[in-house]
Design an enzyme around this catalytic site. Structure first.
Site, PDB file in Angstrom:
ATOM      1  N   ASP A  62       0.852  -1.195   0.000  1.00  0.00           N
ATOM      2  CA  ASP A  62       0.000   0.000   0.000  1.00  0.00           C
ATOM      3  C   ASP A  62       0.883   1.239   0.000  1.00  0.00           C
ATOM      4  O   ASP A  62       1.617   1.473   0.952  1.00  0.00           O
ATOM      5  CB  ASP A  62      -0.888  -0.050   1.248  1.00  0.00           C
ATOM      6  N   ASP A  82      -9.254 -14.418 -17.623  1.00  0.00           N
ATOM      7  CA  ASP A  82     -10.114 -14.906 -16.556  1.00  0.00           C
ATOM      8  C   ASP A  82     -11.245 -15.767 -17.131  1.00  0.00           C
ATOM      9  O   ASP A  82     -11.872 -15.384 -18.123  1.00  0.00           O
ATOM     10  CB  ASP A  82     -10.705 -13.689 -15.826  1.00  0.00           C
ATOM     11  N   ASP A 124      -3.939   3.905   2.815  1.00  0.00           N
ATOM     12  CA  ASP A 124      -5.365   3.676   3.086  1.00  0.00           C
ATOM     13  C   ASP A 124      -5.681   2.224   3.449  1.00  0.00           C
ATOM     14  O   ASP A 124      -6.841   1.853   3.614  1.00  0.00           O
ATOM     15  CB  ASP A 124      -6.229   4.134   1.890  1.00  0.00           C
ATOM     16  N   ASP A 147      -1.794  -0.900  -3.760  1.00  0.00           N
ATOM     17  CA  ASP A 147      -2.005  -0.060  -4.941  1.00  0.00           C
ATOM     18  C   ASP A 147      -0.777  -0.092  -5.855  1.00  0.00           C
ATOM     19  O   ASP A 147       0.244  -0.721  -5.533  1.00  0.00           O
ATOM     20  CB  ASP A 147      -2.380   1.372  -4.533  1.00  0.00           C
ATOM     21  N   GLU A 154      -6.859 -18.958 -17.781  1.00  0.00           N
ATOM     22  CA  GLU A 154      -7.414 -19.658 -16.625  1.00  0.00           C
ATOM     23  C   GLU A 154      -8.544 -20.500 -17.192  1.00  0.00           C
ATOM     24  O   GLU A 154      -9.654 -20.020 -17.395  1.00  0.00           O
ATOM     25  CB  GLU A 154      -7.962 -18.682 -15.582  1.00  0.00           C
ATOM     26  N   ASN A 174      -0.266   4.514  -0.353  1.00  0.00           N
ATOM     27  CA  ASN A 174      -0.863   5.779   0.107  1.00  0.00           C
ATOM     28  C   ASN A 174      -1.477   5.703   1.496  1.00  0.00           C
ATOM     29  O   ASN A 174      -2.133   6.640   1.949  1.00  0.00           O
ATOM     30  CB  ASN A 174      -1.900   6.302  -0.897  1.00  0.00           C
TER      31      ASN A 174
HETATM   32  C1  GLC Z   1     -11.623 -16.331 -11.737  1.00  0.00           C
HETATM   33  C2  GLC Z   1     -10.826 -15.521 -10.741  1.00  0.00           C
HETATM   34  C3  GLC Z   1     -11.642 -15.398  -9.492  1.00  0.00           C
HETATM   35  C4  GLC Z   1     -12.936 -14.697  -9.821  1.00  0.00           C
HETATM   36  C5  GLC Z   1     -13.681 -15.402 -10.935  1.00  0.00           C
HETATM   37  C6  GLC Z   1     -14.783 -14.557 -11.504  1.00  0.00           C
HETATM   38  O1  GLC Z   1     -11.810 -17.642 -11.337  1.00  0.00           O
HETATM   39  O2  GLC Z   1      -9.585 -16.102 -10.525  1.00  0.00           O
HETATM   40  O3  GLC Z   1     -10.954 -14.709  -8.478  1.00  0.00           O
HETATM   41  O4  GLC Z   1     -13.752 -14.651  -8.675  1.00  0.00           O
HETATM   42  O5  GLC Z   1     -12.833 -15.699 -12.008  1.00  0.00           O
HETATM   43  O6  GLC Z   1     -14.287 -13.512 -12.271  1.00  0.00           O
END
Ligand code: GLC
Length: 508
Positions: free
Chosen positions: A26, A203, A30, A34, A262, A28
């Protein structure tokens, strides 16, 4: 692209370090990680010896799912900084020869994305609704699909129509049959490639195309089938056309840009289709992550994954932990096994993905207070599933500072346990520490080449060589003899020259 490097399929053998931006550093004060905090810690990553970093989403988001609910794909959320902070971080990483991969979330947007707002406003039958998966008003949902986060995958709008969300209701699924959707994501890819990123982590790469007619699965508890059996909402053949188009875009840029999926598929061979030569460069190997600490099962998994990747000329990838899974120190039940598993993974051919904090040996945090938990999995399961916050606790940098140096003010968006002994400052320079094990392993790993060859070994012992190293891992209950050779690294002590249980050694 780092200036000093000649592009050369760097990703085939790379060590890529996952940064869960909110929990890394972090800048800043908070209590939220970041981009400025990340930039300041880049020298640590250079000293660790990683080739690239993968950043989880830092885009504008209401943060219903930690940023995997994107409201603007072309801007940085104020929580994480600004586009200027991103550019400065990217330039600083490249100056240290660290490549940068960003996350792209194409299966769904945030429900606060302007497209979804206009779809709701424009009403049934509109062109705006066609960008998402809406179905006409009815008493029952259109089919039996379940949300990965629990509950059904459909939510009703005020006008009675249903919309699909394979994850949270705040993450409506896009309709990839709609030309606007395809054009938009191609433009988003170009936006970040033009800024200089080295690649993307895609993703839910198996999710964008759904089976025609949206057929029901036929039974509940569908999440248990993920990666094991076909599902009508995952791994449909139509996704491959999208990746062939994306590959052309990546290849049109200089500098060896790449993409890693993924993707969950029901067999290693179906997974290999994502990394065909005209599609993506890599896919995560969740079979390795899911394998238990058993020599037979690990060897079978390694062989199957290498064979599947070889069949299309792609490198294998290896991963033990990420921001969605319980940290492997806790999964395996001991730091000693985690150290041995790391040496096993880092000796294998292909690319290795590390998750921030595994190099410190961080365990899963199991006792977070209920009111601190933020993962929608926790909320949607009615508190029966703890969710993923336990692997997302902010990193301990300095044992002597508040919040262990995660922030300048001592704030931390999730409470940290007593991690003084695991802080980076406490491990630096201590030869027996996790951090020094990883540093040494990453340095030595650069000299390893070529495919692996298994040696005959006692039961429950893994023993293989590849150019530059012989790796022996003892998963049996008794010490075994270390084969001839000079020891270059071991995950634990080798009393009397023997390899104790749950220990790995690298020999030359
Ligand atoms: C993927 C990400 C996960 C997220 C999901 C929905 O599996 O790694 O963190 O919740 O997609 O986007």
């Amino acid at each position: 692209m780092p200036s000093s490097d000649v592009p050369s399929n760097w990703w085939r053998t790379a060590v890529i370090y996952e940064i869960y931006v909110r929990s890394f550093a972090d800048g800043n004060g908070d209590g939220e990680g970041d981009l400025i905090g990340l930039r300041e810690r880049l020298p640590y990553l250079r000293d660790l010896g990683v080739d690239a970093i993968w950043l989880t989403p830092f885009y504008r988001s209401p943060m219903v799912d930690g940023g995997y609910d994107v409201a603007d794909y072309r801007d940085v959320d104020p929580l994480f900084g600004s586009l200027a902070d991103f550019d400065a971080m990217l330039a600083a990483a490249h100056a240290l020869d660290i490549r940068v991969i960003v996350d792209i979330v194409p299966n769904h947007t945030s429900s606060q994305h302007p497209w979804f707002a206009s779809a709701l406003a424009a009403g049934p039958g509109s062109l705006e609704r066609d960008r998402y998966i809406f179905r006409p008003s009815s008493e029952e949902p259109p089919n039996d699909w379940e949300s990965i986060f629990g509950g059904r995958a459909w939510t009703r709008t005020a006008d009675g129509e249903w919309y699909l969300h394979l994850f949270d209701p705040g993450q409506p699924d896009l309709n990839w049959d709609n030309a606007d959707v395809r054009a938009e994501f191609e433009s988003v890819l170009r936006f970040w490639l033009d800024r200089g990123v080295d690649g993307f982590r895609i993703d839910v790469a198996h999710g964008m195309v759904k089976a025609a007619g949206l057929p029901s699965v036929g039974h509940p508890q569908q999440i248990g089938l993920l990666g094991r059996e076909p599902l009508p909402y995952f791994d449909q053949d139509g996704v491959h056309e999208i990746y062939r188009a994306w590959r052309k875009i990546l290849d049109s840029y200089p500098g060896d840009r790449m993409a890693v999926a993924e993707a969950w598929a029901s067999t290693p061979l179906r997974l290999a289709r994502y990394v065909a030569p005209d599609e993506l460069h890599q896919a995560f190997n969740f079979d390795f992550l899911a394998a238990p600490w058993s020599a037979a099962q690990l060897r079978a998994t390694i062989d199957a994954c290498v064979e599947a990747a070889d069949s299309v000329g792609a490198p294998t990838t290896w991963v033990l932990s990420n921001h969605d899974k319980a940290r492997h120190v806790t999964r395996f039940g001991s730091p000693g096994i985690a150290r041995a598993a790391a040496l096993l993974m880092l000796a294998l051919p292909g690319a290795a993905y590390l998750y921030q904090g595994e190099e410190l040996g961080l365990p899963e945090v199991l006792d977070l207070p209920d009111d601190a938990r933020q993962d929608p999995v926790w909320h949607r399961s009615g508190g029966t599933d703890p969710g993923r916050d336990g692997c997302r606790v902010p990193l301990p940098w300095d044992a002597s500072l508040p919040a262990y140096g995660f922030s300048t003010t001592g704030r931390s968006w999730l409470p940290q346990p007593d991690w003084a002994s695991l802080a980076a400052s406490a491990q630096q320079g201590v030869p027996s520490s996790f951090l020094e094990l990883y540093r040494t392993a990453l340095r030595l790993r650069r000299t390893f080449t070529g495919p692996l060859t298994w040696h005959d070994s006692p039961a429950d012992v893994l023993d293989f060589s590849r150019g530059g190293v012989r790796c022996v891992v003892n998963l049996s209950g008794a010490a075994v003899t270390v084969p001839a050779g000079s020891v270059v690294l071991s995950s634990g002590d080798l009393p009397d020259g023997a390899l104790p249980p749950d220990t790995a050694v690298w020999l030359r």
